[in-house]
Write an enzyme that holds these catalytic residues in place. Sequence first.
Site, PDB file in Angstrom:
ATOM      1  N   HIS C  74      42.756  48.124  50.951  1.00  0.00           N
ATOM      2  CA  HIS C  74      41.949  47.336  49.995  1.00  0.00           C
ATOM      3  C   HIS C  74      40.903  48.246  49.345  1.00  0.00           C
ATOM      4  CE1 HIS C  74      39.897  43.218  49.128  1.00  0.00           C
ATOM      5  NE2 HIS C  74      39.581  44.101  48.190  1.00  0.00           N
ATOM      6  N   LEU C  77      40.014  51.394  42.669  1.00  0.00           N
ATOM      7  CA  LEU C  77      39.917  52.762  42.153  1.00  0.00           C
ATOM      8  C   LEU C  77      39.509  52.790  40.681  1.00  0.00           C
ATOM      9  CD1 LEU C  77      42.851  54.613  43.963  1.00  0.00           C
ATOM     10  CD2 LEU C  77      40.495  54.254  44.703  1.00  0.00           C
ATOM     11  N   ARG C  78      39.429  51.623  40.041  1.00  0.00           N
ATOM     12  CA  ARG C  78      38.829  51.480  38.699  1.00  0.00           C
ATOM     13  C   ARG C  78      39.601  52.169  37.583  1.00  0.00           C
ATOM     14  NH1 ARG C  78      35.979  47.416  40.618  1.00  0.00           N
ATOM     15  NH2 ARG C  78      34.090  47.974  41.772  1.00  0.00           N
ATOM     16  N   ASN C 108      42.322  44.795  39.618  1.00  0.00           N
ATOM     17  CA  ASN C 108      41.319  44.414  38.606  1.00  0.00           C
ATOM     18  C   ASN C 108      40.855  45.612  37.792  1.00  0.00           C
ATOM     19  OD1 ASN C 108      39.994  45.428  40.851  1.00  0.00           O
ATOM     20  ND2 ASN C 108      38.193  44.117  40.606  1.00  0.00           N
ATOM     21  N   ASP C 166      42.262  39.676  43.755  1.00  0.00           N
ATOM     22  CA  ASP C 166      41.008  39.992  44.445  1.00  0.00           C
ATOM     23  C   ASP C 166      39.831  40.033  43.481  1.00  0.00           C
ATOM     24  OD1 ASP C 166      39.550  40.765  46.808  1.00  0.00           O
ATOM     25  OD2 ASP C 166      39.246  42.653  45.755  1.00  0.00           O
ATOM     26  N   HIS C 193      41.779  36.348  48.135  1.00  0.00           N
ATOM     27  CA  HIS C 193      40.320  36.505  48.071  1.00  0.00           C
ATOM     28  C   HIS C 193      39.763  35.091  48.229  1.00  0.00           C
ATOM     29  CE1 HIS C 193      36.418  37.909  46.220  1.00  0.00           C
ATOM     30  NE2 HIS C 193      36.348  36.612  45.992  1.00  0.00           N
ATOM     31  N   HIS C 246      38.890  40.549  53.418  1.00  0.00           N
ATOM     32  CA  HIS C 246      37.463  40.638  53.786  1.00  0.00           C
ATOM     33  C   HIS C 246      36.880  39.349  54.361  1.00  0.00           C
ATOM     34  CE1 HIS C 246      37.387  39.028  49.755  1.00  0.00           C
ATOM     35  NE2 HIS C 246      37.537  40.211  49.182  1.00  0.00           N
ATOM     36  N   ASN C 292      30.523  41.013  47.621  1.00  0.00           N
ATOM     37  CA  ASN C 292      31.180  39.712  47.685  1.00  0.00           C
ATOM     38  C   ASN C 292      32.447  39.844  48.526  1.00  0.00           C
ATOM     39  OD1 ASN C 292      31.733  37.055  47.194  1.00  0.00           O
ATOM     40  ND2 ASN C 292      32.800  37.443  45.268  1.00  0.00           N
ATOM     41  N   ASP C 319      37.348  47.775  51.128  1.00  0.00           N
ATOM     42  CA  ASP C 319      36.955  47.062  49.904  1.00  0.00           C
ATOM     43  C   ASP C 319      36.070  47.982  49.048  1.00  0.00           C
ATOM     44  OD1 ASP C 319      36.678  45.198  47.933  1.00  0.00           O
ATOM     45  OD2 ASP C 319      35.469  43.787  49.104  1.00  0.00           O
TER      46      ASP C 319
END
Lengths: 312, 179, 440
Positions: C74, C77-78, C108, C166, C193, C246, C292, C319
């Site tokens: 989880h 890496l953007r 995401n 997520d 999530h 999470h 979160n 995360d």
Amino acid sequence: MVPGKGIIGLKYLSRKEIEQIIETAFSMRDVSRRSVKKVPTLRGKTVVNLFFEASTRTKTSFEIAAKRLSADVVNFSYTSSSISKGETTIDTAKNIEAMHPAVFIIRHSSSGVMELLSRHLKTPIISAGDGTNEHPTQGMLDIMTIMDEKKRIDDLKIVIAGDIYHSRVARSDIYGMTKLGARVYFFSPPTLITDDFATLGASITYDAKDAFTDADVIIMLRIQLERQATGLFPSTREYSRIFGLNAQRLKLARPDVIVMHPGPVNRGLELSSSVADDADHSRILKQVENGVSIRMSAIYHTIGEEHGYTDN
Amino acid sequence: MKNIIMDATAIERALKRIAHEIIEKHASVPIYLIGIRTGGVFLAKRLSEYIRSYGQIPVLNGTLDITLYRDDVAMRTGRAIVKATEIKFPVGESYIVLVDDVLFTGRTIRAAMDAVIDLGRPQVIQLAVLIDRGHRELPIKADYIGKNVPTSADDQIKVVLRESGSSDDAVYLIRKGDL
Amino acid sequence: MDILIINGLLIDPAQDMEQTDALLIEGDTIQGIIDQKDYTIKGDRALVNSHPDRVFMIIDASGKWVVPGLMDMHTHLRDPGYEYKEDIVTGTRAAMTGGFTSVCAMPNTRPVNDNKSVTRYMISKANDCGYTNLYPIASITKALEGSELSEIYDLVDEGAVAVSDDGMPVSSAGLFRKALLYVKPLGIPVIDHPEELLLSKSGYMNEGIVSVRLGLNGIPQTAESVAVARDILIAGETNSRLHIAHISTRYSIELVRWAKKRGIPVTCEVTPHHFSLNDEAVEGYNTNAKVNPPLRSESDRQAVLEAIADGTVDCIVTDHAPHSYDEKEIEFDKALNGISGLETSLGLSLKLFHDKIISRKRLVQMMSSRPYEILNIKDKGSLKTGADADITIIDPGEKWTVDKNMFVSKGRNTPFHGMELKGRAVMTILGGKIHGSART
């Protein structure tokens, strides 16, 4: 006080510091009551009112306070600011700081913004309210009003009623009042408080009789009408009937009870007009007068703190 | 070491003399004696008692806190509490005697005059001090002086009075080298 | 390269093994354990009797643990889209530094990983870097909008190992149920999530004593647990695999415990920050502790630790959610959620072992073998003969201090800066290639 950082929350002030600010505020009130309502103390100093959230009353109170100390006051409000241009709060404040103000008076809708800005600014900050966190000058003016009337605060039964959950006034009040030894009760619909508020040192009650019986001081908080839309209470009618203060309920309190409200009052909602206008008990306008005095004292104590000096 | 320059007897004698001088010079009644916090307050009270007993004339007392009028606020240490100014009479058209313990640079008196004038327009303001130690920085002089004491600028004058808890009245001169 | 790792403590939960021995690696494959009499050392090389024609490079792992390469299932890496926060180069390198040989990247990104070209881009960029394996997790719904399913079969064909929205819960129970049904033939888990936005949306931190003190609107524990309950029931009804991300509250954990007992195909993960910190870390409006789900009360933290100890929790994940300085040094309510976790995860997790909450073997299971199992990734997460030569070598006793300024990740947003930790990865081997970790 947070060294060099002004007054950003009563949670950070000691009992002694609160008492000193209030004692000075009484002397400041004498200045406001005479015909020449000005002392030269802060001649040549600039006080910046930096308001990221609209509030005419608090801004005016600070402005009058600063002017009575002969400071120059500059008002900066978010509508005319560069916030709309995407500048961060930190950058906005630093830009104004470059013009050498002596103190910032800041109001902002985000809790904790004073702590954030304190890390980035050298200029001391007086909080004029941050989010749902604290409103320290309101807390001190409430205490001053009580001391003025009752000549003490320890062991008084003080009831704070209304939207506790979202109230920065309630938080500053309880931080200050418990430090000074008061017995504080929170009275609120269960949707506008949580059990954890008891850890601040208050007793919580949902019953009007419980709350108001033998009260020495009743502080009614303003109910934000938009809370109704989010389902926190069903109607203003029911709120007023179950959780409001009216003449009949006032009889439960001690005969010399005083009623306070941070304003603006929703007449007929949290407070009936007959109580709001009851000269024997209502001290709402006294709070406004004391507000200027507390803010004069807060500004005075925040600015005059550098270097050493000895008499004689 | 501290040199006593006035003992209790000398202080009493000086204050009684000042009381007589005020009675002689007073232009109108009542006489308003305003003590400057903190040293002048007790002296003003004593003077008013002497004046009442010698002159059989009305005397009113006031107390002045000049903190807000100082010109050195930015240099102050800590945050001095502003004590109450207690002047319960109308200042306009009055005959006022400011009372302080030590006259030095004159800045305190300048601040006190500003403070009094903000309360109204007195007919006369006079000044009574127990000690005049010189070194004026402003064109101010006292109308009534208990004792002139030549000092150097570094010296300290210390006035202790029974009212503030000491066993007896005294005025000390503390030379810099003595500290 | 051929390698012989000697003197290390080999820990392999898949074989229930824990012994000091030599591990033989030939090319990109583990060749198994060999006895001391089966090799001889010549300088920095070894001769192995069974492979007389080859020379093996020696790694002396005295005092260290030799474990199957760690897997973080989880991370964020953007890349693509938010490269100013992190990219695949820095992200996988940070993972390697933290001791991981594999990471899963959440979808995401911008564009969202809801189409195979993004999936392909991620895998190929990570392979070009060669720091770790990268297994993308595709989105459940197109653009994470929660309205239409992504082309999940296509995405799995391209290399996605699971699906998740997520960060953006699938609010519609109906759609979530359809997702669980739709993926069933693929055998992949839906990673949940769990968050009921109607309960959480106005809050900024855990609802409790600290939120009261700080005057920050709270997020009640039920915002998570209500969603966990809903999704467990749907997983039970559809008999489809659900992995809960999470997990952080006592009730959520009790629900998972109940589900597992009932035989519902549920697994779950915890993060090091949720088992290491409670909501007091937010004091002073510390946005680096804003995450979160939010850091919970001490009672919830204790429940998480119990669940780690009793096996309710399947794995530990970071995360990892890197953000830029300006996104964190801002008003608390405006600050973005997330912690840069890749480089502190192992050190924080080793504390569970040092504190005697779990065994070494269980730690390795939660950080390596179990996540591979959950994601059906074969030939990894074990030291068995024939497994891929992905190895992490850990010095369990080395003391070090977390310094965010030394992070390989672009994200310096950590609440652990200045904390002293015991134990870290000293080397990873990926497909038989040695990465002398930056820390040796």
